[in-house]
Design a protein around this motif. Structure first.
Motif, PDB file in Angstrom:
ATOM      1  N   GLN A 281     -31.278 -14.759  41.084  1.00 56.72           N
ATOM      2  CA  GLN A 281     -31.300 -14.332  39.422  1.00 56.72           C
ATOM      3  C   GLN A 281     -32.520 -13.428  39.569  1.00 56.72           C
ATOM      4  O   GLN A 281     -33.584 -13.512  40.076  1.00 56.72           O
ATOM      5  CB  GLN A 281     -31.472 -15.383  38.678  1.00 56.72           C
ATOM      6  CG  GLN A 281     -30.262 -16.565  38.843  1.00 56.72           C
ATOM      7  CD  GLN A 281     -28.961 -15.943  38.302  1.00 56.72           C
ATOM      8  OE1 GLN A 281     -28.989 -15.135  37.465  1.00 56.72           O
ATOM      9  NE2 GLN A 281     -28.272 -16.380  39.263  1.00 56.72           N
ATOM     10  N   TYR A 282     -32.158 -12.149  38.755  1.00 50.50           N
ATOM     11  CA  TYR A 282     -33.274 -11.233  38.347  1.00 50.50           C
ATOM     12  C   TYR A 282     -34.258 -11.808  37.565  1.00 50.50           C
ATOM     13  O   TYR A 282     -33.780 -12.369  36.516  1.00 50.50           O
ATOM     14  CB  TYR A 282     -32.844  -9.923  37.718  1.00 50.50           C
ATOM     15  CG  TYR A 282     -33.787  -9.005  37.155  1.00 50.50           C
ATOM     16  CD1 TYR A 282     -34.399  -8.315  38.302  1.00 50.50           C
ATOM     17  CD2 TYR A 282     -34.065  -9.025  35.971  1.00 50.50           C
ATOM     18  CE1 TYR A 282     -35.459  -7.271  37.838  1.00 50.50           C
ATOM     19  CE2 TYR A 282     -35.132  -8.092  35.790  1.00 50.50           C
ATOM     20  CZ  TYR A 282     -35.599  -7.337  36.544  1.00 50.50           C
ATOM     21  OH  TYR A 282     -36.552  -6.405  36.274  1.00 50.50           O
ATOM     22  N   ASN A 284     -37.651 -10.639  35.431  1.00 52.38           N
ATOM     23  CA  ASN A 284     -38.549  -9.691  35.139  1.00 52.38           C
ATOM     24  C   ASN A 284     -39.993 -10.300  34.961  1.00 52.38           C
ATOM     25  O   ASN A 284     -40.207 -11.380  34.195  1.00 52.38           O
ATOM     26  CB  ASN A 284     -38.351  -9.054  33.635  1.00 52.38           C
ATOM     27  CG  ASN A 284     -38.912  -7.747  33.471  1.00 52.38           C
ATOM     28  OD1 ASN A 284     -40.268  -7.971  33.383  1.00 52.38           O
ATOM     29  ND2 ASN A 284     -38.583  -6.594  33.088  1.00 52.38           N
ATOM     30  N   ARG A 293     -27.306 -10.188  38.081  1.00 51.15           N
ATOM     31  CA  ARG A 293     -26.499  -8.775  38.224  1.00 51.15           C
ATOM     32  C   ARG A 293     -25.366  -9.104  39.424  1.00 51.15           C
ATOM     33  O   ARG A 293     -25.613  -9.137  40.619  1.00 51.15           O
ATOM     34  CB  ARG A 293     -27.438  -7.902  38.666  1.00 51.15           C
ATOM     35  CG  ARG A 293     -26.863  -6.527  38.727  1.00 51.15           C
ATOM     36  CD  ARG A 293     -27.835  -5.502  39.107  1.00 51.15           C
ATOM     37  NE  ARG A 293     -28.961  -5.233  38.124  1.00 51.15           N
ATOM     38  CZ  ARG A 293     -28.664  -4.478  37.189  1.00 51.15           C
ATOM     39  NH1 ARG A 293     -27.513  -3.894  36.845  1.00 51.15           N
ATOM     40  NH2 ARG A 293     -29.922  -4.449  36.302  1.00 51.15           N
ATOM     41  N   ARG A 366     -35.991  -3.137  33.655  1.00 50.26           N
ATOM     42  CA  ARG A 366     -36.319  -2.192  34.882  1.00 50.26           C
ATOM     43  C   ARG A 366     -37.682  -1.768  35.022  1.00 50.26           C
ATOM     44  O   ARG A 366     -38.083  -0.800  34.978  1.00 50.26           O
ATOM     45  CB  ARG A 366     -35.444  -0.897  34.809  1.00 50.26           C
ATOM     46  CG  ARG A 366     -33.651  -1.402  34.780  1.00 50.26           C
ATOM     47  CD  ARG A 366     -33.164   0.097  35.139  1.00 50.26           C
ATOM     48  NE  ARG A 366     -31.660  -0.151  34.512  1.00 50.26           N
ATOM     49  CZ  ARG A 366     -31.523   0.602  33.600  1.00 50.26           C
ATOM     50  NH1 ARG A 366     -32.326   1.259  32.698  1.00 50.26           N
ATOM     51  NH2 ARG A 366     -30.153   0.414  32.945  1.00 50.26           N
ATOM     52  N   ASN A 503     -35.008   0.750  43.293  1.00 51.69           N
ATOM     53  CA  ASN A 503     -35.075  -0.518  42.638  1.00 51.69           C
ATOM     54  C   ASN A 503     -34.255  -1.398  43.091  1.00 51.69           C
ATOM     55  O   ASN A 503     -33.148  -1.022  43.435  1.00 51.69           O
ATOM     56  CB  ASN A 503     -34.863  -0.411  41.048  1.00 51.69           C
ATOM     57  CG  ASN A 503     -35.909   0.809  40.552  1.00 51.69           C
ATOM     58  OD1 ASN A 503     -36.999   0.786  40.958  1.00 51.69           O
ATOM     59  ND2 ASN A 503     -35.095   1.578  39.571  1.00 51.69           N
ATOM     60  N   ASP A 505     -32.308  -3.551  41.882  1.00 51.02           N
ATOM     61  CA  ASP A 505     -31.094  -3.889  41.089  1.00 51.02           C
ATOM     62  C   ASP A 505     -30.035  -2.914  41.133  1.00 51.02           C
ATOM     63  O   ASP A 505     -29.032  -2.957  40.321  1.00 51.02           O
ATOM     64  CB  ASP A 505     -31.482  -4.179  39.443  1.00 51.02           C
ATOM     65  CG  ASP A 505     -32.142  -2.750  38.959  1.00 51.02           C
ATOM     66  OD1 ASP A 505     -32.207  -1.789  39.801  1.00 51.02           O
ATOM     67  OD2 ASP A 505     -32.378  -2.606  37.831  1.00 51.02           O
TER      68      ASP A 505
END
Length: 532
Positions: A281-282, A284, A293, A366, A503, A505
């Motif tokens: 899982q991304y 931040n 994603r 991002r 990046n 992602d």
């Protein structure tokens, strides 16, 4: 005229069929004997070669059965494969036995039969040849004797024609000698003829016996070949029946093969679990928010942007805002279900308190690719507490909206960060981002009454590109892509894009030259390019 039936009733007899002038019958009959010998020799070669073939075939079947391993198979199919393996071994034994039977029942007796016929044929042929030579020699001698006898008789006749009445003693003596020589030649000729008759009679007897013996040999040869070829066919028929039974056993075992049962057997012994693993899982780092994603399906090369859900923070909102958070959460899950079903990413904008649409994301989700991270633009500053967002809010200026519903905004983060919402009940955390859609710009949104204005000290300018930029690589666009947010680039198929940041992602940062010649920095989906 006799018909076919009458002709078949006549029994063949070699002893009356091979006579004639010049003794031609001997050559014809002996030629037939040689032909029979050659045919029998060919049949013997057939038996020997076929025995070798069956023996070699048996060895290959044995080797095949040994190398045919089925340890990896399970269930009813394995049982069928075991039958196939067993029948291979059975067939190998059958063909090996056939090779032995051909050698013992066909090849060896045929060789012995040929030896017997050769001895009989040679014995009679030698005897007949001897008598024939003697007869021919006597015939030649008799012809010479006849010539002498005829010559002496002619001398006597000539002397007699000269007249014996006035003949003197000398003439009479000559006549007597001529008559004596004629009588001697005639006696010799008579004796030679008698001897020739004797030799001829002996030859006739021997030749008659030889013809009869040759007929017997030919009858035995035909009968032997017929009976042993019959045995040959029976031996192979037995093996064919055995092979057919083996095939029937295989078919019977295959009828019992159950596909579902075999699959269940495999699952019951090898099943590793039914829970689908969750991918990374991304998260931040600045907001501590997380979202998944999903990997991009082949039929939809576009990368979906992260979707923010206010459902998780609805417990911090007042009663009048909990419904908006639930609606946004429903919107996210609907987008996720549509994505998994293979539909193109098209999700409605996230909703803020009171059900108002949030502005489109800037660099939401991002943070690692902010313009300030590579020297292209200064890092965004936090929105001051108490700042108001007017109805003319420009989505290109900030990706964070500070909401006011009776209280001020406190501790607002940078672009893509978290914003605390004051008002009638608590704080709203999480990035304010939406999936790019055909209508991604939202302007003049009224959020909680009077909206706070962005910081006048920072304005996002995508055209603020330094002359010297570190380029990681250059990629080529494989598809057209229309920008769905102010910080994104529009791609044209075949366009070259210098990449200045990559990046994790899947969104890369690059530079594009627009139609008016200005250079623009922005994000683009990497899987739309050949360098991804």
């Amino acid at each position: 005229m006799s018909g076919p039936t009458e002709a078949l009733d006549v029994k063949p007899d070699f002893s009356t069929a091979f006579w004639g002038e010049g003794d031609r019958g001997l050559d014809v009959l002996m030629a037939r004997m040689r032909q029979g010998k050659h045919i029998t020799d060919q049949i013997l070669s057939l038996f020997n070669e076929r025995a070798l073939i069956e023996e070699e075939y048996s060895k290959k079947l044995v080797k095949l059965a040994k190398t045919f391993t089925i340890k990896e198979e399970i269930g009813t199919l394995r049982e069928s494969l075991e039958v196939v393996k067993n029948e291979l071994e059975t067939s190998a034994k059958a063909h090996g036995g056939l090779a032995v039977d051909i050698k013992t029942q066909l090849a060896a007796p045929t060789a012995e039969f040929m030896a017997q016929q050769r001895a009989i044929r040679k014995s009679h042929h030698t005897q007949v040849e001897k008598q024939m030579k003697a007869k021919h020699a006597q015939e030649v001698a008799v012809f010479k004797m006849k010539e002498r006898s005829d010559a002496r008789a002619a001398d006597v006749a000539r002397l007699q024609a000269g007249g014996m009445a006035n003949a003197n003693d000398k003439t009479r003596i000559k006549m007597e000698k001529a008559q004596l020589a004629a009588r001697g030649a005639d006696q010799e000729y008579l004796g030679g003829t008698e001897k020739l008759h004797e030799l001829h009679q002996k030859w006739v007897e021997d030749w008659t016996a030889a013809c009869r013996e040759c007929q017997v040999l030919e009858e035995k040869r035909i009968d032997y070949i017929r009976s042993h070829l019959w045995t040959y066919a029976n031996l192979f028929s037995t093996v064919c029946v055995a092979d057919d039974e083996a095939c029937e056993h295989i078919r019977s075992s295959l009828e019992k093969c159950d596909i579902s049962k075999d699959l269940m057997t495999f699952l019951s012994s090898q099943m590793t679990g039914s829970q689908v693993p969750v991918p990374h899982q991304y998260a931040n780092a600045s907001t501590a928010s997380a979202f998944a994603r999903p990997s991009q399906p082949p039929n939809h090369p576009a990368i979906s942007a992260p979707v923010s859900s206010y459902g998780a923070g609805s417990q911090d909102l007042g009663p009048d805002r909990a419904g908006a958070g639930a609606a946004a959460s429903t919107s996210y899950h609907a987008a996720e279900m549509a994505y998994n079903a293979g539909a193109p990413p098209s999700v409605a904008p996230s909703l803020g308190p009171g059900g108002a649409a949030m502005p489109p994301y800037g660099y939401g989700g991002r943070a690692e690719s902010l313009p300030g991270s590579n020297g292209l633009a200064p890092a965004p500053t936090a929105v001051p507490a108490g700042a108001s967002l007017g109805g003319g809010y420009d989505a290109a200026q900030s990706s964070v909206a500070s909401l006011s519903g009776g209280g001020g905004i406190a501790n607002a983060g940078p672009l893509g960060g978290s914003a605390s919402v004051g008002g009638s009940g608590g704080a709203l955390a999480g990035p304010s981002a939406v999936v790019p859609s055909e209508s991604s710009a939202v302007s003049g949104a009224a959020l909680g009454g009077a909206a706070a204005a962005p910081d006048a000290g920072y304005t996002y300018d995508p055209y603020n590109v330094p002359e010297t930029v570190d380029v990681l690589c250059t990629v080529r666009a494989l598809y057209d892509y229309a920008a769905q947010a102010p910080e994104e680039l529009t791609l044209v198929k075949g366009q070259s894009i210098p990449v200045i940041a990559k990046n994790a992602d899947g969104w890369w940062e690059g530079i594009a030259v627009e139609a008016d010649g200005r250079r623009r920095v922005g994000l683009f989906p990497s899987n739309f390019c050949d360098g991804a």
